[in-house]
Enzyme design. Structure first.
Site, PDB file in Angstrom:
ATOM      1  N   GLY A 204     -41.118   0.623   5.931  1.00  0.00           N
ATOM      2  CA  GLY A 204     -39.902   1.423   5.763  1.00  0.00           C
ATOM      3  C   GLY A 204     -40.177   2.901   5.895  1.00  0.00           C
ATOM      4  N   LYS A 205     -39.097   3.632   6.062  1.00  0.00           N
ATOM      5  CA  LYS A 205     -39.223   5.078   6.219  1.00  0.00           C
ATOM      6  C   LYS A 205     -38.130   5.738   5.394  1.00  0.00           C
ATOM      7  CE  LYS A 205     -40.460   7.963  10.014  1.00  0.00           C
ATOM      8  NZ  LYS A 205     -41.678   8.001  10.621  1.00  0.00           N
ATOM      9  N   GLY A 206     -38.489   6.754   4.666  1.00  0.00           N
ATOM     10  CA  GLY A 206     -37.483   7.479   3.883  1.00  0.00           C
ATOM     11  C   GLY A 206     -37.519   8.947   4.232  1.00  0.00           C
ATOM     12  N   PHE A 208     -39.053  11.332   2.722  1.00  0.00           N
ATOM     13  CA  PHE A 208     -40.331  12.012   2.509  1.00  0.00           C
ATOM     14  C   PHE A 208     -41.534  11.229   3.001  1.00  0.00           C
ATOM     15  CE2 PHE A 208     -37.686  13.847  -0.950  1.00  0.00           C
ATOM     16  CZ  PHE A 208     -37.584  15.107  -0.387  1.00  0.00           C
ATOM     17  N   GLY A 209     -41.351  10.339   3.924  1.00  0.00           N
ATOM     18  CA  GLY A 209     -42.542   9.653   4.423  1.00  0.00           C
ATOM     19  C   GLY A 209     -42.292   8.200   4.742  1.00  0.00           C
ATOM     20  N   VAL A 211     -43.434   4.076   4.308  1.00  0.00           N
ATOM     21  CA  VAL A 211     -44.039   3.151   3.353  1.00  0.00           C
ATOM     22  C   VAL A 211     -44.752   2.022   4.108  1.00  0.00           C
ATOM     23  CG1 VAL A 211     -43.612   1.629   1.381  1.00  0.00           C
ATOM     24  CG2 VAL A 211     -42.247   3.707   1.664  1.00  0.00           C
ATOM     25  N   ASP A 325     -31.600  10.260  -8.384  1.00  0.00           N
ATOM     26  CA  ASP A 325     -31.381   9.664  -7.059  1.00  0.00           C
ATOM     27  C   ASP A 325     -31.250   8.148  -7.180  1.00  0.00           C
ATOM     28  OD1 ASP A 325     -30.944   9.743  -4.343  1.00  0.00           O
ATOM     29  OD2 ASP A 325     -33.064   9.818  -3.785  1.00  0.00           O
TER      30      ASP A 325
HETATM   31  N1  LIG Z   1     -43.292  -0.706  -3.669  1.00  0.00           N
HETATM   32  C1  LIG Z   1     -42.638  -1.185  -2.617  1.00  0.00           C
HETATM   33  N2  LIG Z   1     -42.706  -2.503  -2.313  1.00  0.00           N
HETATM   34  C2  LIG Z   1     -42.038  -2.995  -1.250  1.00  0.00           C
HETATM   35  N3  LIG Z   1     -41.259  -2.264  -0.432  1.00  0.00           N
HETATM   36  C3  LIG Z   1     -41.135  -0.952  -0.682  1.00  0.00           C
HETATM   37  C4  LIG Z   1     -41.808  -0.340  -1.775  1.00  0.00           C
HETATM   38  N4  LIG Z   1     -41.492   0.975  -1.789  1.00  0.00           N
HETATM   39  C5  LIG Z   1     -40.650   1.168  -0.755  1.00  0.00           C
HETATM   40  N5  LIG Z   1     -40.430   0.021  -0.074  1.00  0.00           N
HETATM   41  C6  LIG Z   1     -39.594  -0.148   1.132  1.00  0.00           C
HETATM   42  O1  LIG Z   1     -39.738   1.004   1.929  1.00  0.00           O
HETATM   43  C7  LIG Z   1     -38.448   1.582   2.181  1.00  0.00           C
HETATM   44  C8  LIG Z   1     -38.583   3.080   2.281  1.00  0.00           C
HETATM   45  O2  LIG Z   1     -38.764   3.626   1.005  1.00  0.00           O
HETATM   46  P1  LIG Z   1     -38.564   5.166   0.713  1.00  0.00           P
HETATM   47  O3  LIG Z   1     -38.508   5.329  -0.754  1.00  0.00           O
HETATM   48  O4  LIG Z   1     -39.572   5.938   1.462  1.00  0.00           O
HETATM   49  O5  LIG Z   1     -37.187   5.511   1.380  1.00  0.00           O
HETATM   50  P2  LIG Z   1     -35.699   5.113   1.002  1.00  0.00           P
HETATM   51  O6  LIG Z   1     -35.605   4.815  -0.467  1.00  0.00           O
HETATM   52  O7  LIG Z   1     -35.248   4.004   1.905  1.00  0.00           O
HETATM   53  O8  LIG Z   1     -34.918   6.433   1.317  1.00  0.00           O
HETATM   54  P3  LIG Z   1     -34.961   7.817   0.516  1.00  0.00           P
HETATM   55  O9  LIG Z   1     -35.973   8.660   1.173  1.00  0.00           O
HETATM   56  O10 LIG Z   1     -33.584   8.329   0.643  1.00  0.00           O
HETATM   57  O11 LIG Z   1     -35.340   7.522  -0.910  1.00  0.00           O
HETATM   58  C9  LIG Z   1     -37.577   1.102   1.026  1.00  0.00           C
HETATM   59  O12 LIG Z   1     -36.226   1.107   1.383  1.00  0.00           O
HETATM   60  C10 LIG Z   1     -38.124  -0.288   0.776  1.00  0.00           C
HETATM   61  O13 LIG Z   1     -37.526  -1.208   1.668  1.00  0.00           O
END
Ligand SMILES: Nc1ncnc2c1ncn2[C@@H]1O[C@H](COP(=O)(O)OP(=O)(O)OP(=O)(O)O)[C@@H](O)[C@H]1O
Ligand SMILES: [Mg+2]
Length: 495
Positions: A204-206, A208-209, A211, A325
């Site tokens: 995944g991508k958010g 700030f980076g 995952v 958030d």
């Molecule tokens: N500990 C984890 N275990 C499994 N999947 C995860 C975990 N942390 C994050 N993910 C996956 O990675 C995705 C990206 O997470 P991230 O927190 O970077 O961005 P986001 O929550 O989608 O967006 P934002 O940047 O607005 O918070 C998540 O939506 C989730 O699907």
């Protein structure tokens, strides 16, 4: 250069020449992780000295830097208040302890006395150490041996004792929460774990980076990789997760933070437990939930938020924390059907003694769609910590709405939708949201059929009480948790 200013011109020149000569050659540096506490750099490397604020405590790391690490952007610069790093280029030049804040106020006049004391004390100390060491050596090295084994927290550990080879993550985290400060693994252990993770796939991508799923000793872990541009977010999130006594079954389990150089830039890693179902957003898009499943999820989310919001007083206490958030993408679903709250990068802590919030707060930091009305129209009272907790509760209500829509009763359920999907465009502006939430005072609609199922009726009532425009009238996380646990009690009694 400050040291140079204290020397005469001739001596300064000599030191400069020595520095220039050493720049191109290998260096010996102090290293806490290495045998004999010494490491040797490659040609054009540097000695590294750093201190970071972890749980309000300064944690120092000293080691060698390779030429490629030296090129990285993070190793040799300090960021305000959170970390101080120093690269230097003479043998053992990192043998000083850095501090984030000045230890004692000193003026120019005290320098003379300090220097005098150093001139007298350093040789005498060296002489004493020499005598003690020779005595120890004479006593069949027993003295040296027992000194190395003594568990002094200031003494660096060797690699084996850092992360014992047969320990799995759960055991390491359990050891830490029962014996340590209840906040996090020691910095060096975190680094050792992070450096032995093998990344598997991007998940995944958010904002700030990115995952990744990674493997550590055969176990899955999640690795959030920040770019060096987002160092503040990385540091903030790591710092929040390591808040004393934050660990809770409904808060994402933090494992390690590390800065790692990949040759051309520095990646900042945040390692946490991996949850294969991904976020609640992913989960609800894919599956519907039973009534029990909904209550278990809702109760665990409320429990996580109640724990965050709660201040626990005492030495083993925790400050009140507001998340800022809350949304379905920042909640992860565990294998057992419960949830954990993740993404603490925007959270703020409350210091109840001074009634202060730990960082200067920017009022509009969350996700626009989930912003409370008082944030959208800028009427929030930022001097009161309660305001931030109440804004979290509004967002919690929206998450419950997303969840309840996917609750399947006799095969009837709604499709997955984000809150206000029918009122605002897909990437709404603050203005779009303000018009709907503040001016038109609209809230997500509650389907009539929820009245015919007790659990859904209770969920609908909770949502409405989380959405009041008057933030003071909203439920607290603890109240939501209690109401939901009564739903399960009522059900248990009926069975
Ligand atoms: N500990 C984890 N275990 C499994 N999947 C995860 C975990 N942390 C994050 N993910 C996956 O990675 C995705 C990206 O997470 P991230 O927190 O970077 O961005 P986001 O929550 O989608 O967006 P934002 O940047 O607005 O918070 C998540 O939506 C989730 O699907
Ligand atoms: Mg997120």
């Amino acid at each position: 250069m400050r040291e140079l200013r204290c020397l005469g011109a001739g001596e300064a020149l000599l030191v400069l020449v020595l520095v220039l000569i050493q720049l191109g050659t290998a260096l010996k540096c102090v290293c806490q992780l290495c045998a004999n506490h010494t490491c040797e750099t490659e040609a054009e490397g540097a000695c590294w000295n750093s201190v970071m604020l972890i749980n309000g405590k300064e944690e120092a790391v000293k080691s060698c830097l390779s030429p490629s690490e030296l090129k990285g952007q993070v190793f040799c610069y300090s960021s305000r208040n959170v970390s101080k790093r120093n690269c230097c280029f003479t043998d053992f030049c990192n043998n000083e302890t850095l501090h984030l804040y000045p230890q004692t106020a000193s003026d120019g006049s005290s320098w003379g006395r300090l220097e005098l004391a150093a001139v007298i004390l350093v040789p005498s100390c060296l002489l004493c150490v020499g005598v003690v060491l020779s005595l120890c050596a004479l006593q069949n090295q027993r003295c040296v041996h027992s000194k190395a084994r003594k568990q002094d927290p200031e003494e660096p550990l060797d690699d084996q004792s850092l992360v014992s080879p047969e320990k799995c993550l759960k055991e390491l985290i359990f050891d830490m929460s029962t014996s340590g400060s209840g906040s996090g693994l020691p910095l060096l252990v975190q680094r050792t774990i992070a450096r032995t993770i093998v990344l598997q796939e991007s998940i995944g991508k958010g904002r700030f980076g990115e995952v990744w799923r990674g493997k550590w000793r055969g176990e899955d872990v999640a690795v959030k990789i920040f770019s060096s541009r987002d160092e503040r977010s990385w540091f903030r999130e790591a710092e929040m997760y390591q808040t004393i006594m934050l660990r809770h079954e409904n808060i994402l389990g933090f494992i390690a933070a590390d800065n790692k150089d990949n040759g051309s830039w520095t990646q900042l890693w945040l390692v946490s437990e991996y949850h294969e179902h991904g976020s609640l957003f992913d989960y609800l898009n894919r599956y519907t939930v039973s009534v029990d499943g909904m209550i278990v999820l809702a109760l665990s989310i409320a429990s996580g938020l109640a724990h965050l919001h709660m201040e626990i007083i005492g030495t083993q206490g925790k400050p009140a924390i507001a998340h800022r958030d809350i949304k379905s993408k920042n909640i992860l679903v565990k294998k057992n059907g419960t949830a954990v709250i993740a993404d603490l990068g925007l959270a703020v802590k409350h210091d109840s003694n001074s009634n202060a919030i730990d960082i200067p707060v920017n009022h509009r930091v969350g996700t626009k769609r989930y912003m409370a009305p008082e944030i959208l129209d800028d009427t929030i009272n930022m001097n009161s910590f309660e305001s931030f907790k109440r804004a979290d509760i509004y967002s919690l209500g929206l998450v419950f709405w997303e969840l309840a829509r996917r609750c399947s009763v006799r095969g009837i359920h709604e499709d997955f939708q984000l809150p206000y999907f029918d009122q605002v465009p897909s990437d709404p502006s603050v203005e779009d949201m303000r018009r709907v939430v503040c001016d038109q005072k609209l809230r997500p609609s509650i389907p009539n059929q929820w009245q015919s199922c007790e659990a859904l009726r209770v969920m609908g009532k909770i949502m409405r009480e989380c959405w009041y425009a008057n933030s003071a009238a909203r439920l607290t996380a603890l109240r939501v948790k209690k109401t939901l646990s009564q739903v399960t009690v009522i059900k248990d009694v009926k069975e």
